[in-house]
Enzyme design. Structure first.
Site, PDB file in Angstrom:
ATOM      1  N   SER A 293       0.778 -16.609 -38.894  1.00  0.00           N
ATOM      2  CA  SER A 293       1.642 -15.977 -39.903  1.00  0.00           C
ATOM      3  C   SER A 293       1.107 -14.632 -40.368  1.00  0.00           C
ATOM      4  O   SER A 293       1.782 -13.899 -41.083  1.00  0.00           O
ATOM      5  CB  SER A 293       1.807 -16.907 -41.115  1.00  0.00           C
ATOM      6  N   SER A 294      -0.137 -14.298 -39.978  1.00  0.00           N
ATOM      7  CA  SER A 294      -0.663 -12.998 -40.392  1.00  0.00           C
ATOM      8  C   SER A 294      -1.814 -12.558 -39.491  1.00  0.00           C
ATOM      9  O   SER A 294      -2.320 -13.348 -38.674  1.00  0.00           O
ATOM     10  CB  SER A 294      -1.097 -13.044 -41.873  1.00  0.00           C
TER      11      SER A 294
ATOM     12  N   ASP B 170      -0.620 -27.741 -41.366  1.00  0.00           N
ATOM     13  CA  ASP B 170      -1.966 -27.399 -41.842  1.00  0.00           C
ATOM     14  C   ASP B 170      -2.956 -27.922 -40.805  1.00  0.00           C
ATOM     15  O   ASP B 170      -2.895 -29.111 -40.438  1.00  0.00           O
ATOM     16  CB  ASP B 170      -2.180 -28.089 -43.211  1.00  0.00           C
TER      17      ASP B 170
ATOM     18  N   SER C  13     -13.748 -17.451 -32.666  1.00  0.00           N
ATOM     19  CA  SER C  13     -14.991 -17.534 -33.425  1.00  0.00           C
ATOM     20  C   SER C  13     -15.215 -16.165 -34.056  1.00  0.00           C
ATOM     21  O   SER C  13     -14.261 -15.563 -34.574  1.00  0.00           O
ATOM     22  CB  SER C  13     -16.106 -17.936 -32.455  1.00  0.00           C
TER      23      SER C  13
ATOM     24  N   TYR D 220     -19.270 -19.396 -43.610  1.00  0.00           N
ATOM     25  CA  TYR D 220     -18.391 -18.789 -42.611  1.00  0.00           C
ATOM     26  C   TYR D 220     -19.138 -18.673 -41.280  1.00  0.00           C
ATOM     27  O   TYR D 220     -18.639 -19.104 -40.234  1.00  0.00           O
ATOM     28  CB  TYR D 220     -17.910 -17.413 -43.089  1.00  0.00           C
TER      29      TYR D 220
ATOM     30  N   SER E 101     -19.630 -22.020 -39.676  1.00  0.00           N
ATOM     31  CA  SER E 101     -18.407 -22.594 -39.092  1.00  0.00           C
ATOM     32  C   SER E 101     -18.127 -21.971 -37.730  1.00  0.00           C
ATOM     33  O   SER E 101     -17.672 -22.643 -36.805  1.00  0.00           O
ATOM     34  CB  SER E 101     -17.204 -22.413 -40.034  1.00  0.00           C
ATOM     35  N   LYS E 102     -18.428 -20.680 -37.598  1.00  0.00           N
ATOM     36  CA  LYS E 102     -18.166 -20.004 -36.328  1.00  0.00           C
ATOM     37  C   LYS E 102     -19.216 -20.385 -35.278  1.00  0.00           C
ATOM     38  O   LYS E 102     -18.891 -20.543 -34.099  1.00  0.00           O
ATOM     39  CB  LYS E 102     -18.113 -18.480 -36.540  1.00  0.00           C
TER      40      LYS E 102
ATOM     41  N   THR F 238      -7.267  -6.968 -41.302  1.00  0.00           N
ATOM     42  CA  THR F 238      -6.219  -7.980 -41.508  1.00  0.00           C
ATOM     43  C   THR F 238      -6.216  -8.407 -42.985  1.00  0.00           C
ATOM     44  O   THR F 238      -6.988  -7.887 -43.790  1.00  0.00           O
ATOM     45  CB  THR F 238      -6.497  -9.264 -40.676  1.00  0.00           C
TER      46      THR F 238
HETATM   47  N1  LIG Z   1     -10.487 -10.061 -39.483  1.00  0.00           N
HETATM   48  C1  LIG Z   1     -11.691 -10.043 -38.944  1.00  0.00           C
HETATM   49  O1  LIG Z   1     -12.466  -9.054 -39.063  1.00  0.00           O
HETATM   50  C2  LIG Z   1     -12.161 -11.223 -38.111  1.00  0.00           C
HETATM   51  C3  LIG Z   1     -13.325 -11.059 -37.346  1.00  0.00           C
HETATM   52  C4  LIG Z   1     -13.776 -12.140 -36.574  1.00  0.00           C
HETATM   53  C5  LIG Z   1     -13.074 -13.329 -36.550  1.00  0.00           C
HETATM   54  N2  LIG Z   1     -11.940 -13.457 -37.311  1.00  0.00           N
HETATM   55  C6  LIG Z   1     -11.231 -14.746 -37.260  1.00  0.00           C
HETATM   56  O2  LIG Z   1      -9.894 -14.529 -36.852  1.00  0.00           O
HETATM   57  C7  LIG Z   1      -9.066 -15.580 -37.332  1.00  0.00           C
HETATM   58  C8  LIG Z   1      -7.824 -14.994 -37.984  1.00  0.00           C
HETATM   59  O3  LIG Z   1      -8.225 -14.237 -39.113  1.00  0.00           O
HETATM   60  P1  LIG Z   1      -7.409 -12.986 -39.657  1.00  0.00           P
HETATM   61  O4  LIG Z   1      -8.385 -11.881 -39.811  1.00  0.00           O
HETATM   62  O5  LIG Z   1      -6.177 -12.750 -38.867  1.00  0.00           O
HETATM   63  O6  LIG Z   1      -7.081 -13.522 -41.141  1.00  0.00           O
HETATM   64  P2  LIG Z   1      -5.693 -13.693 -41.953  1.00  0.00           P
HETATM   65  O7  LIG Z   1      -4.881 -12.457 -41.838  1.00  0.00           O
HETATM   66  O8  LIG Z   1      -6.121 -14.153 -43.304  1.00  0.00           O
HETATM   67  O9  LIG Z   1      -4.937 -14.872 -41.178  1.00  0.00           O
HETATM   68  C9  LIG Z   1      -5.360 -16.208 -41.255  1.00  0.00           C
HETATM   69  C10 LIG Z   1      -4.299 -17.096 -40.668  1.00  0.00           C
HETATM   70  O10 LIG Z   1      -4.773 -18.446 -40.695  1.00  0.00           O
HETATM   71  C11 LIG Z   1      -3.762 -19.260 -41.299  1.00  0.00           C
HETATM   72  N3  LIG Z   1      -4.364 -20.403 -41.967  1.00  0.00           N
HETATM   73  C12 LIG Z   1      -5.323 -20.395 -42.923  1.00  0.00           C
HETATM   74  N4  LIG Z   1      -5.612 -21.642 -43.315  1.00  0.00           N
HETATM   75  C13 LIG Z   1      -4.807 -22.468 -42.589  1.00  0.00           C
HETATM   76  C14 LIG Z   1      -4.622 -23.876 -42.524  1.00  0.00           C
HETATM   77  N5  LIG Z   1      -5.326 -24.708 -43.312  1.00  0.00           N
HETATM   78  N6  LIG Z   1      -3.717 -24.374 -41.645  1.00  0.00           N
HETATM   79  C15 LIG Z   1      -2.985 -23.551 -40.863  1.00  0.00           C
HETATM   80  N7  LIG Z   1      -3.115 -22.208 -40.877  1.00  0.00           N
HETATM   81  C16 LIG Z   1      -4.004 -21.685 -41.724  1.00  0.00           C
HETATM   82  C17 LIG Z   1      -3.024 -18.335 -42.257  1.00  0.00           C
HETATM   83  O11 LIG Z   1      -1.684 -18.763 -42.488  1.00  0.00           O
HETATM   84  P3  LIG Z   1      -1.190 -19.555 -43.809  1.00  0.00           P
HETATM   85  O12 LIG Z   1      -1.956 -19.002 -44.973  1.00  0.00           O
HETATM   86  O13 LIG Z   1       0.270 -19.298 -43.838  1.00  0.00           O
HETATM   87  O14 LIG Z   1      -1.515 -20.978 -43.537  1.00  0.00           O
HETATM   88  C18 LIG Z   1      -2.985 -17.050 -41.424  1.00  0.00           C
HETATM   89  O15 LIG Z   1      -1.905 -17.090 -40.522  1.00  0.00           O
HETATM   90  C19 LIG Z   1      -9.936 -16.398 -38.302  1.00  0.00           C
HETATM   91  O16 LIG Z   1     -10.402 -17.550 -37.627  1.00  0.00           O
HETATM   92  C20 LIG Z   1     -11.093 -15.451 -38.586  1.00  0.00           C
HETATM   93  O17 LIG Z   1     -12.272 -16.151 -38.939  1.00  0.00           O
HETATM   94  C21 LIG Z   1     -11.478 -12.435 -38.091  1.00  0.00           C
END
Ligand SMILES: NC(=O)c1ccc[n+]([C@@H]2O[C@H](COP(=O)([O-])OP(=O)(O)OC[C@H]3O[C@@H](n4cnc5c(N)ncnc54)[C@H](OP(=O)(O)O)[C@@H]3O)[C@@H](O)[C@H]2O)c1
Length: 266
Positions: free
Chosen positions: A10-11, A47, A125, A139, A142-143, A174
């Site tokens: 969703s995001s 979820d 991860s 965090y 978990s990764k 994000t």
């Molecule tokens: N952004 C970075 O710099 C970065 C770097 C390395 C790794 N990551 C990883 O990339 C992944 C995505 O992160 P993002 O940056 O895109 O963050 P984000 O924009 O906050 O997106 C997180 C997504 O996870 C969903 N989510 C959260 N809790 C959930 C649950 N209990 N059940 C189902 N869906 C759930 C949210 O949707 P709803 O709230 O609608 O449920 C949303 O779609 C994460 O695993 C993050 O750790 C991010």
């Protein structure tokens, strides 16, 4: 055309991956707690902490499509604060979403992939799995757990023609930054170290890469015959992960500390 499930669609990164693959003509099912309206994605509310709900959703997708080819376990969140000041409930919830969520989703999909003759599981991860960030211990943990889980999984499901790849993105711009749950408690002993440290991370994230880079990486993996066990996203981060591998662990950890741990002001 492949049948693809993306959790956390969703995001941010998940949305970008789902849109990109959907626009290539794949049938993409996006899983999140909130519904997302986009013509390239079939959005389903669930979820990742609830195994039975995920299993029912994956069964529904399998019944409609007759197969499931790719699962991208991307849903995740962050918390920050010192270990000492973190509430058990917050740490436990993060592990439940980030790690047990990957377990739930993987466990739910394997029977359908096996019936499909094989598939690909891509687990999102982070570079933080390799270099643990102070004040983001849970965090990072978990990764790191996802990395270990994925290595074991790859060997377990190889006979079913299911391949596994762990994606380690660097900083990506994000909604993750604003969704990070910051500790409301910071004890006197840590002073402003936590705020300064998280501030560095937030700045890096908000100046980070476009989520599109993750979408293009996943697209290439979807089309590849054989996928690697690990894929780091972002050139700078590939160098960082390489350095983490070749430098003595103590030295690498001191460098991370110099960037993120801060000394307390006297
Ligand atoms: N952004 C970075 O710099 C970065 C770097 C390395 C790794 N990551 C990883 O990339 C992944 C995505 O992160 P993002 O940056 O895109 O963050 P984000 O924009 O906050 O997106 C997180 C997504 O996870 C969903 N989510 C959260 N809790 C959930 C649950 N209990 N059940 C189902 N869906 C759930 C949210 O949707 P709803 O709230 O609608 O449920 C949303 O779609 C994460 O695993 C993050 O750790 C991010």
């Amino acid at each position: 055309m492949k049948v693809i499930i993306v959790t956390g669609a969703s995001s941010g990164i998940g949305l970008s991956i789902a849109q990109y693959l959907g626009n290539q003509g794949h049938h993409v099912y996006g899983i999140s707690r909130s519904k997302h309206f986009d013509k390239s994605i079939r959005s389903i509310q669930a979820d990742v902490t609830e195994f039975d709900a995920l299993k029912a959703v994956y069964q529904e997708i399998f019944d409609i499509e007759g197969r499931i080819d790719v699962l991208v376990n991307n849903a995740g969140m962050g918390i920050s604060g010192s270990i000492e000041d973190t509430a058990y409930e917050d740490a436990s919830y993060l592990m439940n979403v980030n790690f047990m969520g990957v377990f739930n989703s993987t466990k739910a999909v394997i029977p359908f992939m096996r019936s499909s003759g094989g598939g690909k599981i891509l687990n999102v991860s982070s570079v933080a799995a390799k270099l643990s960030i102070p004040f983001q211990a849970f965090y990072s943990s978990s990764k790191a757990a996802i990395n270990a889980f994925s290595e074991a999984l790859a060997n377990e499901v190889e006979p079913f023609n299911i391949q596994v790849c762990t994606l380690m993105p660097g900083d990506i711009k994000t909604g993750f930054t604003k969704n990070r749950k910051k500790n409301s408690v910071t004890s006197e002993s840590y002073g402003d170290r936590v705020e300064k440290s998280v501030g560095v991370m937030e700045k890096d994230e908000q100046n980070g890469m476009d989520p599109d880079i993750a979408a293009k990486t996943v697209h290439r993996l979807v089309n590849k015959k054989r996928i690697p066990l690990y894929k780091t996203i972002g050139l700078k981060y590939k160098v960082i992960v390489l350095l983490a591998k070749i430098l003595p662990s103590g030295l690498a950890n001191r460098i991370v500390g110099a960037i993120y741990a801060f000394k307390k002001d006297k």
